[in-house]
Design a protein around this motif. Structure first.
Motif, PDB file in Angstrom:
ATOM      1  N   GLY A 119      73.547 -55.120  -8.705  1.00  0.00           N
ATOM      2  CA  GLY A 119      73.123 -54.711  -9.606  1.00  0.00           C
ATOM      3  C   GLY A 119      73.195 -53.135  -9.532  1.00  0.00           C
ATOM      4  N   TYR A 120      73.007 -52.451 -10.395  1.00  0.00           N
ATOM      5  CA  TYR A 120      72.454 -51.362 -10.165  1.00  0.00           C
ATOM      6  C   TYR A 120      71.684 -50.594 -11.129  1.00  0.00           C
ATOM      7  CZ  TYR A 120      75.866 -47.947 -10.051  1.00  0.00           C
ATOM      8  OH  TYR A 120      77.114 -47.032 -10.553  1.00  0.00           O
ATOM      9  N   SER A 121      71.263 -49.028 -11.407  1.00  0.00           N
ATOM     10  CA  SER A 121      71.099 -48.919 -12.699  1.00  0.00           C
ATOM     11  C   SER A 121      69.405 -49.386 -13.563  1.00  0.00           C
ATOM     12  CB  SER A 121      71.972 -48.189 -13.002  1.00  0.00           C
ATOM     13  OG  SER A 121      71.584 -47.037 -13.928  1.00  0.00           O
ATOM     14  N   ASP A 122      70.266 -49.975 -14.573  1.00  0.00           N
ATOM     15  CA  ASP A 122      69.079 -50.348 -15.160  1.00  0.00           C
ATOM     16  C   ASP A 122      69.194 -51.626 -15.022  1.00  0.00           C
ATOM     17  OD1 ASP A 122      67.829 -50.054 -17.977  1.00  0.00           O
ATOM     18  OD2 ASP A 122      69.510 -51.666 -18.665  1.00  0.00           O
ATOM     19  N   THR A 123      69.532 -52.062 -14.331  1.00  0.00           N
ATOM     20  CA  THR A 123      69.922 -53.551 -13.357  1.00  0.00           C
ATOM     21  C   THR A 123      68.520 -53.585 -13.064  1.00  0.00           C
ATOM     22  OG1 THR A 123      72.315 -53.394 -13.738  1.00  0.00           O
ATOM     23  CG2 THR A 123      71.028 -55.650 -12.525  1.00  0.00           C
ATOM     24  N   THR A 181      81.142 -38.698  -4.365  1.00  0.00           N
ATOM     25  CA  THR A 181      82.189 -38.027  -5.648  1.00  0.00           C
ATOM     26  C   THR A 181      80.416 -38.606  -7.241  1.00  0.00           C
ATOM     27  OG1 THR A 181      83.914 -37.724  -7.931  1.00  0.00           O
ATOM     28  CG2 THR A 181      83.021 -40.011  -6.668  1.00  0.00           C
ATOM     29  N   SER A 182      80.416 -37.340  -7.675  1.00  0.00           N
ATOM     30  CA  SER A 182      80.522 -38.664  -8.717  1.00  0.00           C
ATOM     31  C   SER A 182      81.181 -37.553 -10.175  1.00  0.00           C
ATOM     32  CB  SER A 182      78.612 -37.528  -9.084  1.00  0.00           C
ATOM     33  OG  SER A 182      77.706 -37.787  -8.182  1.00  0.00           O
ATOM     34  N   GLU A 183      82.295 -37.210 -10.027  1.00  0.00           N
ATOM     35  CA  GLU A 183      83.388 -36.880 -11.061  1.00  0.00           C
ATOM     36  C   GLU A 183      83.404 -37.858 -11.933  1.00  0.00           C
ATOM     37  OE1 GLU A 183      87.785 -35.482 -11.924  1.00  0.00           O
ATOM     38  OE2 GLU A 183      86.814 -36.689  -9.613  1.00  0.00           O
ATOM     39  N   TYR A 184      83.252 -37.418 -13.601  1.00  0.00           N
ATOM     40  CA  TYR A 184      83.669 -38.533 -14.832  1.00  0.00           C
ATOM     41  C   TYR A 184      85.156 -38.201 -15.023  1.00  0.00           C
ATOM     42  CZ  TYR A 184      83.124 -40.011 -19.420  1.00  0.00           C
ATOM     43  OH  TYR A 184      83.359 -40.688 -20.449  1.00  0.00           O
ATOM     44  N   SER A 250      69.762 -41.366 -12.388  1.00  0.00           N
ATOM     45  CA  SER A 250      70.591 -41.880 -12.793  1.00  0.00           C
ATOM     46  C   SER A 250      71.446 -40.613 -13.529  1.00  0.00           C
ATOM     47  CB  SER A 250      70.842 -42.428 -14.430  1.00  0.00           C
ATOM     48  OG  SER A 250      70.198 -41.655 -15.656  1.00  0.00           O
ATOM     49  N   GLU A 251      72.643 -40.997 -14.119  1.00  0.00           N
ATOM     50  CA  GLU A 251      73.456 -39.460 -14.505  1.00  0.00           C
ATOM     51  C   GLU A 251      73.083 -38.916 -16.046  1.00  0.00           C
ATOM     52  OE1 GLU A 251      74.721 -43.390 -17.110  1.00  0.00           O
ATOM     53  OE2 GLU A 251      73.820 -42.958 -15.118  1.00  0.00           O
ATOM     54  N   ASP A 252      71.679 -39.389 -16.115  1.00  0.00           N
ATOM     55  CA  ASP A 252      70.924 -38.202 -17.452  1.00  0.00           C
ATOM     56  C   ASP A 252      70.431 -37.074 -16.690  1.00  0.00           C
ATOM     57  OD1 ASP A 252      71.545 -40.304 -19.496  1.00  0.00           O
ATOM     58  OD2 ASP A 252      69.286 -41.107 -18.884  1.00  0.00           O
ATOM     59  N   GLN A 253      70.430 -37.259 -15.133  1.00  0.00           N
ATOM     60  CA  GLN A 253      70.294 -35.692 -14.446  1.00  0.00           C
ATOM     61  C   GLN A 253      68.680 -34.911 -14.784  1.00  0.00           C
ATOM     62  OE1 GLN A 253      73.584 -33.447 -13.553  1.00  0.00           O
ATOM     63  NE2 GLN A 253      74.213 -34.747 -14.841  1.00  0.00           N
ATOM     64  N   PRO A 254      67.784 -35.834 -14.739  1.00  0.00           N
ATOM     65  CA  PRO A 254      66.324 -35.873 -15.179  1.00  0.00           C
ATOM     66  C   PRO A 254      65.927 -33.945 -14.595  1.00  0.00           C
ATOM     67  CG  PRO A 254      65.936 -37.310 -13.908  1.00  0.00           C
ATOM     68  CD  PRO A 254      67.622 -37.820 -14.398  1.00  0.00           C
ATOM     69  N   LYS A 255      65.482 -33.653 -14.804  1.00  0.00           N
ATOM     70  CA  LYS A 255      64.949 -32.094 -14.985  1.00  0.00           C
ATOM     71  C   LYS A 255      63.547 -32.193 -13.600  1.00  0.00           C
ATOM     72  CE  LYS A 255      65.334 -28.894 -18.940  1.00  0.00           C
ATOM     73  NZ  LYS A 255      65.162 -28.753 -20.173  1.00  0.00           N
ATOM     74  N   PRO A 256      63.560 -31.022 -12.510  1.00  0.00           N
ATOM     75  CA  PRO A 256      62.856 -31.517 -11.547  1.00  0.00           C
ATOM     76  C   PRO A 256      61.105 -32.399 -12.265  1.00  0.00           C
ATOM     77  CG  PRO A 256      64.175 -30.223 -10.666  1.00  0.00           C
ATOM     78  CD  PRO A 256      64.137 -29.831 -12.457  1.00  0.00           C
ATOM     79  N   ASN A 285      75.949 -35.550  -8.868  1.00  0.00           N
ATOM     80  CA  ASN A 285      76.569 -34.251  -9.348  1.00  0.00           C
ATOM     81  C   ASN A 285      76.042 -33.300  -8.295  1.00  0.00           C
ATOM     82  OD1 ASN A 285      79.009 -34.345  -9.830  1.00  0.00           O
ATOM     83  ND2 ASN A 285      78.326 -33.973 -11.764  1.00  0.00           N
ATOM     84  N   ASN A 286      75.310 -33.635  -7.153  1.00  0.00           N
ATOM     85  CA  ASN A 286      73.877 -33.171  -6.571  1.00  0.00           C
ATOM     86  C   ASN A 286      73.207 -31.929  -7.452  1.00  0.00           C
ATOM     87  OD1 ASN A 286      74.644 -33.886  -3.964  1.00  0.00           O
ATOM     88  ND2 ASN A 286      75.806 -32.435  -3.090  1.00  0.00           N
ATOM     89  N   THR A 287      73.531 -31.956  -8.786  1.00  0.00           N
ATOM     90  CA  THR A 287      72.432 -31.411 -10.131  1.00  0.00           C
ATOM     91  C   THR A 287      70.872 -31.525  -8.865  1.00  0.00           C
ATOM     92  OG1 THR A 287      73.646 -31.324 -11.169  1.00  0.00           O
ATOM     93  CG2 THR A 287      71.385 -31.500 -12.313  1.00  0.00           C
TER      94      THR A 287
END
Length: 348
Positions: A119-123, A181-184, A250-256, A285-287
């Motif tokens: 698993g990944y992320s919160d896992t 891809t990160s397309e939602y 994560s997909e939350d895309q935290p600020k630098p 998303n390469n953000t």
């Protein structure tokens, strides 16, 4: 904390093996509107990888029940490890509160029953639970996302499932995927035949460092690791020596600035001063792709680690497709060729 070199490797998976799916954080797999997506992931496990899939008692209880009962999530996890008929455990999805299981974990159950956990992320929290129990686990795809990908699994992801979980020989070089891809796309059944749009991938970048370094893999989703700091799961002191740390957002895309805060804490703990290398995942998303590079360099300079090898833009987290990283496995970064490999197998 068991030394990374001494982590138990689980037996490899074989076609015909029984594996369990678990909901350890978000319980959406059991929600009526998403159940089709879970069933699609289950079919892939069965048809593409030849596994027999079983759900634990609370896997499909739905979002509200799973949220309200972290003790039942832990109960499912413990039961899956304890059952000798179950050879692997697959997380349905991440979420944001796996850490609430911690009071209900029996580490001895995991220690006595080594098997594949994926698993990944919160896992990330459950990977740290396995780490404390002395078991190497696998940072990789989830049932609802990667296994249930629209139309078909990405070949890159499927390749690493076969290579890492079903084969015991050294994993070897892991090239970057050619596209990403990160397309939602909303998880609606009418979208199931729509593939997400892929973009060309620029490959690995070496942000700093020279030569070739080796270290043992540990890491995860950087936001989730924040929830583990100062708990009994958090590695301390010399546990961080000889480590290649892998981090992804994560997909939350935290600020630098938040990445800087978190990394600065790693420096305050002496972690950045000990590790042998750092692998950073492609941002969602390469953000903040360029901004994260600046932030990483800034914090490493603060702690005098301008020499630390940093491999950037790796595919192991919230962008697709993805590799699989075994905790504790010996890995290698080659700064001269901008390449990465895992020099031993992940399973027995």
């Amino acid at each position: 904390m068991t030394a990374l070199k001494a982590l138990q490797k689980p037996p490899r998976l074989r076609r015909g093996d029984r594996v369990a799916t678990v909901s350890l954080s978000w319980g959406g797999a059991g929600d009526a509107e998403i159940l089709w997506r879970y069933q699609q992931g289950r079919r892939r496990l069965e048809e593409q990888f030849g596994l027999e899939v079983v759900e634990m008692p609370h896997t499909l209880k739905g979002t509200q029940f799973v949220y309200e009962h972290p003790e039942k999530r832990a109960e499912d996890l413990m039961a899956a490890f304890a059952d000798p008929a179950i050879k692997g455990i697959f997380a349905c999805i991440g979420g944001d509160d796996s850490v609430r299981m911690l009071p209900f974990i029996d580490f001895s159950v995991i220690r006595k029953n080594p098997k594949v956990f994926l698993g990944y992320s919160d896992t990330t929290i459950t990977h740290l639970i396995c780490l404390k129990a002395g078991l190497s686990s696998f940072y990789g795809p989830s049932v609802l996302a990667e296994f249930a990908e629209n139309v078909a699994m990405y070949p890159y992801t499927a390749h690493w499932v076969e290579k890492v979980l079903f084969q015991g020989e050294p994993i070897g070089p892991i090239p970057a995927p050619e596209s990403w891809t990160s397309e939602y796309l909303p998880w609606l059944e009418e979208n199931k035949d729509t593939m997400r749009k892929m973009q060309p991938n620029s490959g690995y970048e070496v942000l700093q460092g020279e030569g070739v370094v080796q270290g043992r893999l540990i890491g995860g989703c950087v936001e989730v690791l924040e929830m583990a700091k100062q708990t009994e799961l958090w590695p301390r002191g010399q546990d961080w020596s000889d480590v290649i740390l892998f981090l992804e957002t994560s997909e939350d895309q935290p600020k630098p600035m938040y990445l800087e805060y978190w990394l600065r804490n790693y420096g305050s703990q002496g972690i950045l001063q000990q590790i042998k290398g750092l692998i950073v995942g492609k941002p969602y998303n390469n953000t903040y792709y360029e901004e994260y590079k600046t932030s990483i360099g800034k914090i490493l300079a603060e702690v005098g680690r301008g020499d630390l090898p940093v491999l950037y833009n790796a595919s192991f987290g919230h962008t697709a497709p993805m590799m699989i990283l075994p905790y504790g496995a010996l890995a290698e970064i080659d700064c001269e060729t901008a390449s990465f490999q895992i020099v031993e197998g992940g399973v027995l």
